[in-house]
Design a protein around this motif. Sequence first.
Motif, PDB file in Angstrom:
ATOM      1  N   PRO A 492      17.123 -45.572  25.780  1.00  0.00           N
ATOM      2  CA  PRO A 492      17.425 -45.472  27.407  1.00  0.00           C
ATOM      3  C   PRO A 492      16.000 -45.729  27.915  1.00  0.00           C
ATOM      4  CG  PRO A 492      18.445 -43.581  25.856  1.00  0.00           C
ATOM      5  CD  PRO A 492      17.393 -44.741  24.953  1.00  0.00           C
ATOM      6  N   GLY A 493      16.324 -46.291  29.124  1.00  0.00           N
ATOM      7  CA  GLY A 493      14.876 -46.782  30.019  1.00  0.00           C
ATOM      8  C   GLY A 493      14.086 -47.758  29.568  1.00  0.00           C
ATOM      9  N   SER A 494      14.577 -48.528  28.448  1.00  0.00           N
ATOM     10  CA  SER A 494      13.651 -49.657  28.003  1.00  0.00           C
ATOM     11  C   SER A 494      13.947 -50.846  28.972  1.00  0.00           C
ATOM     12  CB  SER A 494      14.222 -49.942  26.526  1.00  0.00           C
ATOM     13  OG  SER A 494      13.524 -51.178  26.238  1.00  0.00           O
ATOM     14  N   ASP A 495      12.729 -51.440  29.218  1.00  0.00           N
ATOM     15  CA  ASP A 495      12.883 -52.622  30.211  1.00  0.00           C
ATOM     16  C   ASP A 495      13.037 -53.958  29.278  1.00  0.00           C
ATOM     17  OD1 ASP A 495      12.330 -51.106  32.094  1.00  0.00           O
ATOM     18  OD2 ASP A 495       9.976 -51.302  31.697  1.00  0.00           O
ATOM     19  N   TYR A 496      13.350 -53.929  27.913  1.00  0.00           N
ATOM     20  CA  TYR A 496      13.519 -54.972  26.940  1.00  0.00           C
ATOM     21  C   TYR A 496      14.916 -55.741  26.892  1.00  0.00           C
ATOM     22  CZ  TYR A 496       8.536 -54.501  26.058  1.00  0.00           C
ATOM     23  OH  TYR A 496       7.183 -54.583  26.187  1.00  0.00           O
ATOM     24  N   SER A 497      15.903 -55.111  27.678  1.00  0.00           N
ATOM     25  CA  SER A 497      17.144 -55.964  27.621  1.00  0.00           C
ATOM     26  C   SER A 497      16.959 -57.410  28.386  1.00  0.00           C
ATOM     27  CB  SER A 497      18.061 -55.402  28.172  1.00  0.00           C
ATOM     28  OG  SER A 497      18.604 -54.178  27.738  1.00  0.00           O
ATOM     29  N   ARG A 498      17.611 -58.421  27.816  1.00  0.00           N
ATOM     30  CA  ARG A 498      17.385 -59.576  28.571  1.00  0.00           C
ATOM     31  C   ARG A 498      18.445 -60.494  28.200  1.00  0.00           C
ATOM     32  NH1 ARG A 498      12.583 -62.855  25.168  1.00  0.00           N
ATOM     33  NH2 ARG A 498      13.469 -62.515  23.025  1.00  0.00           N
ATOM     34  N   ASP A 499      18.659 -61.605  29.084  1.00  0.00           N
ATOM     35  CA  ASP A 499      19.716 -62.531  29.028  1.00  0.00           C
ATOM     36  C   ASP A 499      19.153 -63.908  28.609  1.00  0.00           C
ATOM     37  OD1 ASP A 499      22.038 -60.973  29.352  1.00  0.00           O
ATOM     38  OD2 ASP A 499      21.761 -61.111  31.644  1.00  0.00           O
ATOM     39  N   LEU A 500      19.438 -64.643  27.556  1.00  0.00           N
ATOM     40  CA  LEU A 500      18.789 -65.963  27.153  1.00  0.00           C
ATOM     41  C   LEU A 500      19.727 -66.997  27.205  1.00  0.00           C
ATOM     42  CD1 LEU A 500      17.401 -64.082  23.739  1.00  0.00           C
ATOM     43  CD2 LEU A 500      16.085 -64.611  25.951  1.00  0.00           C
ATOM     44  N   THR A 501      18.903 -68.157  27.828  1.00  0.00           N
ATOM     45  CA  THR A 501      19.316 -69.542  27.714  1.00  0.00           C
ATOM     46  C   THR A 501      18.525 -70.549  27.171  1.00  0.00           C
ATOM     47  OG1 THR A 501      20.854 -68.803  29.571  1.00  0.00           O
ATOM     48  CG2 THR A 501      20.690 -71.474  29.022  1.00  0.00           C
ATOM     49  N   ALA A 502      18.869 -71.235  26.220  1.00  0.00           N
ATOM     50  CA  ALA A 502      17.729 -72.203  25.811  1.00  0.00           C
ATOM     51  C   ALA A 502      18.556 -73.528  25.453  1.00  0.00           C
ATOM     52  CB  ALA A 502      17.108 -71.727  24.413  1.00  0.00           C
ATOM     53  N   ILE A 503      17.669 -74.592  25.639  1.00  0.00           N
ATOM     54  CA  ILE A 503      17.928 -76.164  25.164  1.00  0.00           C
ATOM     55  C   ILE A 503      16.843 -76.895  24.315  1.00  0.00           C
ATOM     56  CG2 ILE A 503      17.350 -76.919  27.341  1.00  0.00           C
ATOM     57  CD1 ILE A 503      19.697 -78.825  27.140  1.00  0.00           C
ATOM     58  N   ARG A 504      17.255 -77.273  23.447  1.00  0.00           N
ATOM     59  CA  ARG A 504      15.938 -78.082  22.634  1.00  0.00           C
ATOM     60  C   ARG A 504      16.474 -79.627  22.151  1.00  0.00           C
ATOM     61  NH1 ARG A 504      11.345 -77.291  20.574  1.00  0.00           N
ATOM     62  NH2 ARG A 504      10.977 -75.303  21.746  1.00  0.00           N
ATOM     63  N   GLY A 505      15.806 -80.112  22.383  1.00  0.00           N
ATOM     64  CA  GLY A 505      16.047 -81.595  21.849  1.00  0.00           C
ATOM     65  C   GLY A 505      14.889 -82.017  20.481  1.00  0.00           C
ATOM     66  N   SER A 506      15.383 -82.639  19.793  1.00  0.00           N
ATOM     67  CA  SER A 506      14.399 -83.037  18.464  1.00  0.00           C
ATOM     68  C   SER A 506      14.736 -84.701  18.093  1.00  0.00           C
ATOM     69  CB  SER A 506      14.791 -82.243  17.536  1.00  0.00           C
ATOM     70  OG  SER A 506      16.136 -82.440  17.093  1.00  0.00           O
ATOM     71  N   LEU A 507      13.452 -85.076  17.418  1.00  0.00           N
ATOM     72  CA  LEU A 507      13.558 -86.393  17.100  1.00  0.00           C
ATOM     73  C   LEU A 507      13.001 -86.323  15.632  1.00  0.00           C
ATOM     74  CD1 LEU A 507      12.799 -89.817  18.697  1.00  0.00           C
ATOM     75  CD2 LEU A 507      11.426 -88.911  16.614  1.00  0.00           C
ATOM     76  N   ILE A 508      13.567 -87.095  14.425  1.00  0.00           N
ATOM     77  CA  ILE A 508      13.047 -87.062  13.200  1.00  0.00           C
ATOM     78  C   ILE A 508      12.821 -88.680  12.971  1.00  0.00           C
ATOM     79  CG2 ILE A 508      13.120 -86.656  10.605  1.00  0.00           C
ATOM     80  CD1 ILE A 508      14.568 -84.059  11.509  1.00  0.00           C
ATOM     81  N   TRP A 509      11.799 -89.264  12.491  1.00  0.00           N
ATOM     82  CA  TRP A 509      11.740 -90.671  12.296  1.00  0.00           C
ATOM     83  C   TRP A 509      10.883 -90.690  10.982  1.00  0.00           C
ATOM     84  CZ3 TRP A 509       7.067 -94.025  14.215  1.00  0.00           C
ATOM     85  CH2 TRP A 509       7.396 -95.451  13.818  1.00  0.00           C
ATOM     86  N   GLN A 510      11.639 -91.544   9.998  1.00  0.00           N
ATOM     87  CA  GLN A 510      10.828 -91.882   8.831  1.00  0.00           C
ATOM     88  C   GLN A 510      10.305 -93.208   8.745  1.00  0.00           C
ATOM     89  OE1 GLN A 510      11.882 -89.843   5.724  1.00  0.00           O
ATOM     90  NE2 GLN A 510       9.798 -90.850   5.000  1.00  0.00           N
TER      91      GLN A 510
END
Length: 591
Positions: A492-510
Amino acid sequence: MRIRFRKGWAAVLGAGVVAYGSGVGAQAPEIYGPIKSGQTLWSVAKELKPRYPTMTLYEVIEALHVANPRAFVGDSKQLRADASLMLPKPADAWTLADRQNLPASQRSATPAPAAVASASAAPQVTATSAPSSSTPTAASASAPAAAATTAPVVETAQPTAVPSAATPSAGGAVIRASATTSSDEQTLAEVQRLREAGKPQQALEQLLPLAGRLGGDPDFDYLLGSTALDAGEYNHAVIALQRVVYQRPNDAAARLELGLSHMALRNYDRARAEFDRIEAMAPPKDVAAVIAQANAAMAQREQAESKWWRGIVRATAGFDNNVNASTSENQFLGFELDPQSQETDSPFLGGGVGLRAAVPLSGDMEFSGGVGVDHRHYPDASFVDSTLGRVDFAISKRWERIVLALANEYHYGLLDGGYNNRGAASTLTAGYTFPTVLLTGQLRRGTLRFNDAIESRDVDQLSTSVAVRWQPVPTLALGLALSIGDDEARQPGSDYSRDLTAIRGSLIWQANTDIQLQTSMGWLNADYPDPFFGFKREDDQFSIDASANWTGLLPYDWVFTPNARYVDNDSTVTLFKYDRFVVGFTASRGF
């Protein structure tokens, strides 16, 4: 999987393409399909049996299976839903089936060459100047218009093309008179240029449109198969090279490339059969050494694939310019910050060990899991020395294109030698596979608990994500993932609640057989509903990662992995604004 030792044998065998002066006026291959739900290979073979009157039903089954490796689940004879089958010509189908060593009771009597030629109704080959039937030379390995050299020849007693009317030749083809068009010659010259420039995938893309007309000519098929092998398109390589060895049974160069293609597809029995044929020709010592190396590699892979556990050790070193992810400011709200809460840089050293296991279960199910521990030491900032132990296990189920998995994980972390946090999570994953695309979705539920001094940071976690991975060519994969979730504070009273949204792009090249490059870029938004020190807090974090797996640099199968990471965290509360750059390397080895 790429063939590392496929470098020195070309000159030994004379494995190349002779001056290309002939073509086959072949029709495009006939296609059966797509396969409907409930159809089996047996039922399809029965339906197609009239097309192959001189073959038994068992031979038809084997021919369809060999000619269409991508249409089946793994190396089984279970047809994939919606797959289409390329129908080989009767003569080609017969030889494909003949090489499978069926029992005598399932084989037909060997047809006479004339019968094969008649049954195949093969398109007529055209040639203005018939090329020599001896094995092509290494100097022309990538050149469709290169002159023959004096490389050693293993091929013997091949038939020569006769540029006259209706003369049967190997495989039932009939030599006529005409040549490739000027447009074809331009394309083949471009193929040569691309191969010499180390661009086999682009060269293959130029060759494939010609296969409908020129496929069936052994010189063209060798060029196609060799290029496909270089590009990692092993199924294309197998189909083209099988046509070559049918018409040129003693072509050791084509058989070696065919064996390597089967090896890459993990068709080890078929690869060994091709290598055995080459060894029966008493090849030069260098060629025999290559085959011995390939056989040893297959034995090692089979042993590794049959082993249900795998261990790993790793060592890491580098530099971190902000080890505690802290602000560069010395004060906040008029108070002097503790030095451990200010930006601190330090080199680091670390190491770790782990053990992974996978146990196949019935019904295409698998149980897998692992344990591991890693430690990292910062000589200039020992207060962030960390030790992390992990345990995870999962059970997965596969269907033709669908995979479903439930995974559980647990971790326990130490900071500066004392307990810092522990966590547990369960993740449900579902995936669907298209020919070049993988779609996945995840639902994750977890908990994160800290020591008593900072228990206000305890949260329950819930998140969901969707991801797509596109692999347009074997050497390149692109990914994109979107996640949303929330951390709900336990105190109770903690400030660490949060809503998260993330996006990530990746590339792998042999990049080549020894180096794989990986990079990713992401954005994370964290919105805190409760105020921090009276301020509304919202963080926007941008990060970029880059690394390379270099398998050929270190001895004894160690993998060298240089890596770099940059993070820029922007926050409405200055205490949490920071940037961070980490560069280092890891050396790892499995056993």
